[in-house]
Write a protein that holds these residues in place. Structure first.
Motif, PDB file in Angstrom:
ATOM      1  N   LEU A   1       0.841  -1.196   0.000  1.00 52.15           N
ATOM      2  CA  LEU A   1       0.000   0.000   0.000  1.00 52.15           C
ATOM      3  C   LEU A   1       0.877   1.248   0.000  1.00 52.15           C
ATOM      4  N   VAL A   2       0.499   2.220  -0.823  1.00 52.01           N
ATOM      5  CA  VAL A   2       1.175   3.518  -0.851  1.00 52.01           C
ATOM      6  C   VAL A   2       0.105   4.598  -0.844  1.00 52.01           C
ATOM      7  N   ALA A   3       0.202   5.540   0.081  1.00 51.35           N
ATOM      8  CA  ALA A   3      -0.704   6.687   0.118  1.00 51.35           C
ATOM      9  C   ALA A   3       0.127   7.955  -0.009  1.00 51.35           C
ATOM     10  N   VAL A   4      -0.249   8.833  -0.941  1.00 49.32           N
ATOM     11  CA  VAL A   4       0.549  10.030  -1.204  1.00 49.32           C
ATOM     12  C   VAL A   4      -0.333  11.267  -1.269  1.00 49.32           C
ATOM     13  N   ASP A   5       0.298  12.410  -1.114  1.00 48.24           N
ATOM     14  CA  ASP A   5      -0.350  13.691  -1.373  1.00 48.24           C
ATOM     15  C   ASP A   5      -0.049  14.044  -2.822  1.00 48.24           C
ATOM     16  N   PRO A   6      -1.043  14.039  -3.714  1.00 38.05           N
ATOM     17  CA  PRO A   6      -0.764  14.243  -5.136  1.00 38.05           C
ATOM     18  C   PRO A   6      -0.247  15.631  -5.475  1.00 38.05           C
ATOM     19  N   ARG A   7      -0.457  16.596  -4.589  1.00 41.48           N
ATOM     20  CA  ARG A   7      -0.004  17.961  -4.883  1.00 41.48           C
ATOM     21  C   ARG A   7       1.481  18.142  -4.578  1.00 41.48           C
ATOM     22  N   THR A   8       1.940  17.518  -3.512  1.00 43.31           N
ATOM     23  CA  THR A   8       3.337  17.703  -3.098  1.00 43.31           C
ATOM     24  C   THR A   8       4.223  16.510  -3.423  1.00 43.31           C
ATOM     25  N   GLY A   9       3.602  15.355  -3.663  1.00 45.27           N
ATOM     26  CA  GLY A   9       4.377  14.139  -3.882  1.00 45.27           C
ATOM     27  C   GLY A   9       4.859  13.498  -2.596  1.00 45.27           C
ATOM     28  N   GLU A  10       4.411  13.991  -1.457  1.00 49.25           N
ATOM     29  CA  GLU A  10       4.847  13.422  -0.188  1.00 49.25           C
ATOM     30  C   GLU A  10       4.198  12.059   0.046  1.00 49.25           C
ATOM     31  N   ILE A  11       5.010  11.082   0.439  1.00 50.37           N
ATOM     32  CA  ILE A  11       4.498   9.756   0.781  1.00 50.37           C
ATOM     33  C   ILE A  11       3.993   9.807   2.219  1.00 50.37           C
ATOM     34  N   LEU A  12       2.691   9.594   2.396  1.00 46.67           N
ATOM     35  CA  LEU A  12       2.078   9.722   3.716  1.00 46.67           C
ATOM     36  C   LEU A  12       2.003   8.394   4.460  1.00 46.67           C
ATOM     37  N   ALA A  13       1.979   7.298   3.714  1.00 49.09           N
ATOM     38  CA  ALA A  13       1.949   5.970   4.335  1.00 49.09           C
ATOM     39  C   ALA A  13       2.479   4.967   3.327  1.00 49.09           C
ATOM     40  N   MET A  14       3.162   3.954   3.828  1.00 48.20           N
ATOM     41  CA  MET A  14       3.678   2.907   2.953  1.00 48.20           C
ATOM     42  C   MET A  14       3.755   1.597   3.731  1.00 48.20           C
ATOM     43  N   VAL A  15       3.213   0.537   3.119  1.00 48.63           N
ATOM     44  CA  VAL A  15       3.298  -0.806   3.693  1.00 48.63           C
ATOM     45  C   VAL A  15       3.861  -1.712   2.603  1.00 48.63           C
ATOM     46  N   GLY A  16       4.945  -2.396   2.916  1.00 41.96           N
ATOM     47  CA  GLY A  16       5.633  -3.175   1.895  1.00 41.96           C
ATOM     48  C   GLY A  16       5.274  -4.639   1.838  1.00 41.96           C
ATOM     49  N   GLY A  17       4.415  -5.114   2.760  1.00 41.94           N
ATOM     50  CA  GLY A  17       4.059  -6.522   2.728  1.00 41.94           C
ATOM     51  C   GLY A  17       3.283  -6.948   3.954  1.00 41.94           C
ATOM     52  N   ARG A  18       3.053  -8.228   4.061  1.00 40.11           N
ATOM     53  CA  ARG A  18       2.253  -8.799   5.147  1.00 40.11           C
ATOM     54  C   ARG A  18       2.908  -8.588   6.511  1.00 40.11           C
ATOM     55  N   SER A  19       4.205  -8.845   6.593  1.00 40.62           N
ATOM     56  CA  SER A  19       4.890  -8.751   7.879  1.00 40.62           C
ATOM     57  C   SER A  19       6.362  -8.439   7.645  1.00 40.62           C
ATOM     58  N   TYR A  20       6.830  -7.333   8.188  1.00 42.50           N
ATOM     59  CA  TYR A  20       8.238  -6.968   8.032  1.00 42.50           C
ATOM     60  C   TYR A  20       9.143  -7.966   8.734  1.00 42.50           C
ATOM     61  N   ASN A  21       8.655  -8.554   9.832  1.00 48.85           N
ATOM     62  CA  ASN A  21       9.465  -9.531  10.561  1.00 48.85           C
ATOM     63  C   ASN A  21       9.710 -10.787   9.725  1.00 48.85           C
ATOM     64  N   GLN A  22       8.743 -11.135   8.886  1.00 47.99           N
ATOM     65  CA  GLN A  22       8.859 -12.340   8.072  1.00 47.99           C
ATOM     66  C   GLN A  22       9.576 -12.075   6.758  1.00 47.99           C
ATOM     67  N   SER A  23       9.443 -10.874   6.224  1.00 52.48           N
ATOM     68  CA  SER A  23      10.077 -10.541   4.942  1.00 52.48           C
ATOM     69  C   SER A  23      10.335  -9.047   4.882  1.00 52.48           C
ATOM     70  N   GLN A  24      11.585  -8.676   4.612  1.00 49.34           N
ATOM     71  CA  GLN A  24      11.937  -7.261   4.510  1.00 49.34           C
ATOM     72  C   GLN A  24      11.858  -6.752   3.063  1.00 49.34           C
ATOM     73  N   PHE A  25      11.404  -7.604   2.156  1.00 48.46           N
ATOM     74  CA  PHE A  25      11.234  -7.188   0.770  1.00 48.46           C
ATOM     75  C   PHE A  25      10.086  -6.193   0.676  1.00 48.46           C
ATOM     76  N   ASN A  26      10.386  -4.986   0.199  1.00 52.70           N
ATOM     77  CA  ASN A  26       9.381  -3.925   0.130  1.00 52.70           C
ATOM     78  C   ASN A  26       8.647  -4.008  -1.206  1.00 52.70           C
ATOM     79  N   ARG A  27       7.475  -4.603  -1.203  1.00 48.47           N
ATOM     80  CA  ARG A  27       6.710  -4.789  -2.424  1.00 48.47           C
ATOM     81  C   ARG A  27       6.153  -3.486  -2.980  1.00 48.47           C
ATOM     82  N   ALA A  28       5.994  -2.494  -2.144  1.00 48.33           N
ATOM     83  CA  ALA A  28       5.501  -1.203  -2.620  1.00 48.33           C
ATOM     84  C   ALA A  28       6.504  -0.531  -3.542  1.00 48.33           C
ATOM     85  N   VAL A  29       7.779  -0.812  -3.331  1.00 50.46           N
ATOM     86  CA  VAL A  29       8.845  -0.163  -4.090  1.00 50.46           C
ATOM     87  C   VAL A  29       9.427  -1.076  -5.159  1.00 50.46           C
TER      88      VAL A  29
END
Length: 238
Positions: free
Chosen positions: A54-82
């Protein structure tokens, strides 16, 4: 980090993340994946572990307001959002309609507007000796439908017909002008259904043009870094 000479110095990193939105994003991914897990279990596919980003951004400024890269960071550090490239599918359809409305405006056409009616029905496209017979989700068709409603309901047949009405190359040209993605796309009929592979971050970047007056806002998550008395500005994403 570029500009840092003392590798032992403490850094102050400022991010654009909104803590409340980040919590909401993590909850949304967790709840969504739980529902998918339950659906798979009902189909006897308990051994499958789907992922989400999941990626949530402010379309006017381009600021990333929230980012989730997967089910569990403890289980996998692969950032699927990026880093995870997937076909964007129906999320590409707004660019099909944008290309059509842009072309209609350039040509002074009045037959392509959100209120234009188009037939949503099973259709076969023939190219040389090859046939292509895509379908709507769950094979549901509505007959005559406005383009506005067709986009809202994500109708595949209408999106393809809209792209065909202006030329698939023009849809490709509009997308390529956004500068998003690792490579330029070509005007194949399937372009209307989003077949080029993109990351969620790239899709979010492209979508900023809809809320930013037609201009792409490059995304950033770290606007400022301090090292001692120095302010270090990270390079913005292109």
């Amino acid at each position: 980090f570029p500009g840092v000479t003392d590798r032992t110095a403490a850094l102050e990193v400022y991010t654009t993340l909104d803590l409340n939105m980040q919590r909401a994003a993590q909850d949304a991914v967790r709840v969504g994946l739980t529902r998918v897990d339950e659906a798979l279990a009902r189909r006897g596919r308990r051994n499958r572990r789907p992922q989400a980003a999941l990626v949530a951004v402010d379309p006017r400024t381009g600021e990333i307001l929230a980012m989730v890269g997967g089910r569990s960071y403890n289980q996998s550090q692969f950032n699927r959002a990026v880093s995870a490239r997937r076909q964007p599918g129906s999320t590409f359809k707004p660019f099909v309609y944008l290309a059509a409305f842009e072309q209609a405006a350039l040509e002074g056409r009045t037959d392509l507007t959100p209120a234009t009616l188009m037939n949503d029905e099973p259709t076969i496209w023939t190219y040389g000796e090859e046939e292509w017979a895509p379908g709507n989700f769950e094979n549901e068709y509505e007959g005559l439908i406005t383009l506005r409603r067709a986009l809202a309901l994500s109708k595949n047949m209408v999106a393809i017909k809209v792209a065909e009405s202006i030329g698939f190359d023009r849809v490709a040209d509009l997308w390529n002008r956004t500068g998003v993605g690792p490579e330029k796309v070509k005007g194949y009929p399937s372009i209307a259904l989003g077949v080029s592979e993109l990351t969620p971050l790239e899709v979010a970047t492209a979508y900023t043009l809809f809320g930013n007056g037609g201009t792409i806002a490059p995304l950033t998550g770290i606007p400022r870094v301090r090292s001692g008395a120095d302010d270090l500005q990270p390079p913005r994403r292109k």
